[in-house]
Design a protein around this motif. Structure first.
Motif, PDB file in Angstrom:
ATOM      1  N   ILE A  73      13.233   2.951  -0.733  1.00  8.83           N
ATOM      2  CA  ILE A  73      12.119   2.316  -0.013  1.00  8.83           C
ATOM      3  C   ILE A  73      10.793   2.435  -0.751  1.00  8.83           C
ATOM      4  O   ILE A  73       9.766   1.979  -0.256  1.00  8.83           O
ATOM      5  CB  ILE A  73      11.974   2.893   1.412  1.00  8.83           C
ATOM      6  N   GLY A  74      10.800   3.041  -1.932  1.00  8.58           N
ATOM      7  CA  GLY A  74       9.561   3.328  -2.658  1.00  8.58           C
ATOM      8  C   GLY A  74       8.817   2.106  -3.151  1.00  8.58           C
ATOM      9  O   GLY A  74       7.666   2.221  -3.586  1.00  8.58           O
ATOM     10  N   GLY A  75       9.433   0.925  -3.074  1.00 10.21           N
ATOM     11  CA  GLY A  75       8.737  -0.290  -3.493  1.00 10.21           C
ATOM     12  C   GLY A  75       8.280  -1.146  -2.326  1.00 10.21           C
ATOM     13  O   GLY A  75       7.754  -2.249  -2.542  1.00 10.21           O
ATOM     14  N   GLU A  76       8.468  -0.635  -1.105  1.00  8.60           N
ATOM     15  CA  GLU A  76       8.157  -1.425   0.080  1.00  8.60           C
ATOM     16  C   GLU A  76       6.887  -0.923   0.769  1.00  8.60           C
ATOM     17  O   GLU A  76       6.448   0.206   0.563  1.00  8.60           O
ATOM     18  CB  GLU A  76       9.321  -1.354   1.082  1.00  8.60           C
ATOM     19  N   GLU A  77       6.320  -1.768   1.612  1.00  6.42           N
ATOM     20  CA  GLU A  77       5.197  -1.348   2.455  1.00  6.42           C
ATOM     21  C   GLU A  77       5.727  -0.441   3.556  1.00  6.42           C
ATOM     22  O   GLU A  77       6.747  -0.743   4.188  1.00  6.42           O
ATOM     23  CB  GLU A  77       4.517  -2.577   3.063  1.00  6.42           C
ATOM     24  N   TRP A  78       5.044   0.693   3.783  1.00  8.20           N
ATOM     25  CA  TRP A  78       5.455   1.636   4.824  1.00  8.20           C
ATOM     26  C   TRP A  78       4.522   1.483   6.022  1.00  8.20           C
ATOM     27  O   TRP A  78       3.290   1.426   5.867  1.00  8.20           O
ATOM     28  CB  TRP A  78       5.388   3.073   4.328  1.00  8.20           C
ATOM     29  N   ILE A  79       5.099   1.466   7.199  1.00  8.99           N
ATOM     30  CA  ILE A  79       4.330   1.427   8.441  1.00  8.99           C
ATOM     31  C   ILE A  79       4.330   2.832   9.033  1.00  8.99           C
ATOM     32  O   ILE A  79       5.391   3.410   9.280  1.00  8.99           O
ATOM     33  CB  ILE A  79       4.945   0.445   9.460  1.00  8.99           C
ATOM     34  N   LEU A  80       3.149   3.387   9.245  1.00 12.95           N
ATOM     35  CA  LEU A  80       3.013   4.706   9.854  1.00 12.95           C
ATOM     36  C   LEU A  80       1.981   4.639  10.959  1.00 12.95           C
ATOM     37  O   LEU A  80       1.135   3.743  10.977  1.00 12.95           O
ATOM     38  CB  LEU A  80       2.589   5.762   8.820  1.00 12.95           C
ATOM     39  N   HIS A  81       2.033   5.583  11.867  1.00 16.45           N
ATOM     40  CA  HIS A  81       1.020   5.696  12.906  1.00 16.45           C
ATOM     41  C   HIS A  81       0.244   6.985  12.650  1.00 16.45           C
ATOM     42  O   HIS A  81       0.824   8.067  12.608  1.00 16.45           O
ATOM     43  CB  HIS A  81       1.656   5.734  14.300  1.00 16.45           C
ATOM     44  N   ALA A  82      -1.076   6.851  12.456  1.00 18.47           N
ATOM     45  CA  ALA A  82      -1.911   7.996  12.054  1.00 18.47           C
ATOM     46  C   ALA A  82      -1.395   8.548  10.734  1.00 18.47           C
ATOM     47  O   ALA A  82      -0.991   9.708  10.637  1.00 18.47           O
ATOM     48  CB  ALA A  82      -1.951   9.062  13.147  1.00 18.47           C
ATOM     49  N   ALA A  83      -1.431   7.712   9.722  1.00 21.48           N
ATOM     50  CA  ALA A  83      -0.819   8.033   8.425  1.00 21.48           C
ATOM     51  C   ALA A  83      -1.391   9.286   7.789  1.00 21.48           C
ATOM     52  O   ALA A  83      -0.668  10.026   7.113  1.00 21.48           O
ATOM     53  CB  ALA A  83      -0.990   6.846   7.471  1.00 21.48           C
ATOM     54  N   SER A  84      -2.679   9.548   7.992  1.00 23.48           N
ATOM     55  CA  SER A  84      -3.292  10.714   7.342  1.00 23.48           C
ATOM     56  C   SER A  84      -2.630  12.018   7.772  1.00 23.48           C
ATOM     57  O   SER A  84      -2.674  13.003   7.035  1.00 23.48           O
ATOM     58  CB  SER A  84      -4.791  10.762   7.655  1.00 23.48           C
TER      59      SER A  84
END
Length: 398
Positions: A73-84
């Motif tokens: 998955i290292g080449g894809e956009e990642w969706i996170l919530h409160a990424a920090s």
């Protein structure tokens, strides 16, 4: 209720990674830690979902090397919530996204009243998530099935939330704003360690005298060393208030320390020798800590009127102007420009105030291009008006 299995070996990781690589679109990622239970902030569970692949729950401590997932998955956009909150734990596992979409930050920029994951899912999709296990000890093994269902739900809906927020950002013409903010979060360097982290002890303001502060510092360090060794949250061993109680009691012996009523915690008596040794070490210290910590060069805002009247006038002129702009844009003021950045620019402005010079100074303080474009003219105008107002004010008759 769906049944979820935890992937806890390299073979399972490889199989899941193949499926994730064959999926489509961005990847939803979440992390569960054991904050408040363990010393470290390591990830005890990593959840990943991608359309066409499904949801997978990984046990990083058991798996060890997570590089197969990064390759998938290292080449894809990642969706996170409160990424920090999650990125440091992910990077500890060498899981590093090339780009991110932060659903919490997007909701803030869009002016949503509620930005917690459950609220954003409910507001965008009409689905209610139960948050019963948000404060669970995720280092528990085996993890109960209701916890695993909760963890999976944290990523199962994120891609649909992403679609809704992407459309909403486009409607409000905030797509580029969000992109700059997401990249700032992704590339933000880790905060350097505090020079004197022991000064964050709750209740330290009640301790008087450099020698007593040395004892507090020694107790804090002893607790920190033991917590690290036990991989246990320091406050679960001996709470801050108990360390402060020991300092204030100033016991003459180990026995007196044991009799201090407010010196509590599960390790307060079992490790009594450790705490008594720390007290003695603090009392024998020759390099005593300062009673006051030097500031960052700016006094509290309440002192500006006396210490630096022009700066006070600039801040009082610019702050409401920035706040009004935030209202007009439906962006929280702190996301439009952090209060600290505005204070620093007001305290030490450019020599020749105009939108360009203010923008350059804002950039020096870490403001993003979109912020500079919007707020630099507003701040520059407010600063100039503050000077004109001061010039027009009647002289003091006294």
């Amino acid at each position: 209720m769906a049944e979820y299995d935890v992937i806890a070996d390299a073979a399972g990781l490889d199989e899941a990674s193949i499926l994730l690589a064959a999926g489509t679109g961005p990847v939803a990622v979440d992390v569960e830690r054991a904050s408040g239970f363990r010393y470290s902030q390591r990830a005890y569970l990593v959840q990943v979902y991608r359309r066409g692949a499904g949801a997978f729950l990984f046990d990083p401590p058991a798996i060890g090397d997570m590089s197969a997932l990064q390759r998938a998955i290292g080449g894809e956009e990642w969706i996170l919530h409160a990424a920090s909150q999650d990125l440091p734990s992910l990077r500890e596992l060498h899981l590093d996204p090339p780009s991110i979409f932060d659903t919490e930050l997007a909701a803030r920029l869009l002016g949503h009243d509620r930005v917690g994951l459950g609220a954003v899912v409910e507001d965008t999709l009409g689905i209610t998530l139960a948050k019963a296990h948000s404060a669970a000890d995720w280092s528990t093994r085996p993890l109960p099935q209701p916890w695993l269902e909760y963890a999976a739900l944290d990523v199962l809906h994120l891609v649909d939330v992403y679609d809704a927020l992407v459309a909403e950002l486009a409607e409000q013409d905030k797509t580029e704003i969000a992109a700059q903010e997401f990249e700032a979060v992704r590339t933000r360097p880790d905060k350097p360690p505090r020079e004197e982290p022991w000064r964050r002890l709750s209740g330290l303001h009640t301790v008087r005298g450099r020698r007593a502060l040395a004892v507090a510092r020694s107790l804090w360090q002893a607790r920190e060393d033991y917590a690290r060794d036990q991989d246990t949250s320091p406050g679960r061993l001996v709470p801050d208030r108990s360390l402060i109680a020991a300092v204030l009691a100033d016991p003459a012996s180990k026995q007196e320390l044991a009799r201090v009523k407010d010196f509590t915690g599960r390790a307060s008596r079992t490790e009594l020798d450790r705490w008594w040794t720390a007290i003695q070490t603090g009392r024998a210290e020759t390099a005593l800590p300062a009673e006051r910590v030097p500031g960052d060069g700016m006094p509290p805002v309440r002192a500006w009127a006396d210490r630096n009247p022009p700066a006070d006038a600039r801040l009082k002129a610019a702050r409401p102007a920035v706040e009004q702009l935030a209202v007009d844009l439906r962006i929280p003021t702190e996301n439009l420009l952090t209060p600290d950045t505005l204070r620093r620019v007001a305290w030490a402005p450019p020599e020749d105030v105009d939108a360009e010079s203010v923008g350059e100074l804002l950039a020096d303080h870490g403001a993003r291009p979109w912020q500079i474009e919007l707020v630099a003219p507003v701040i520059a105008e407010a600063f100039v008006e503050s000077v004109h107002a001061a010039d027009a004010a009647p002289a003091d008759a006294s």
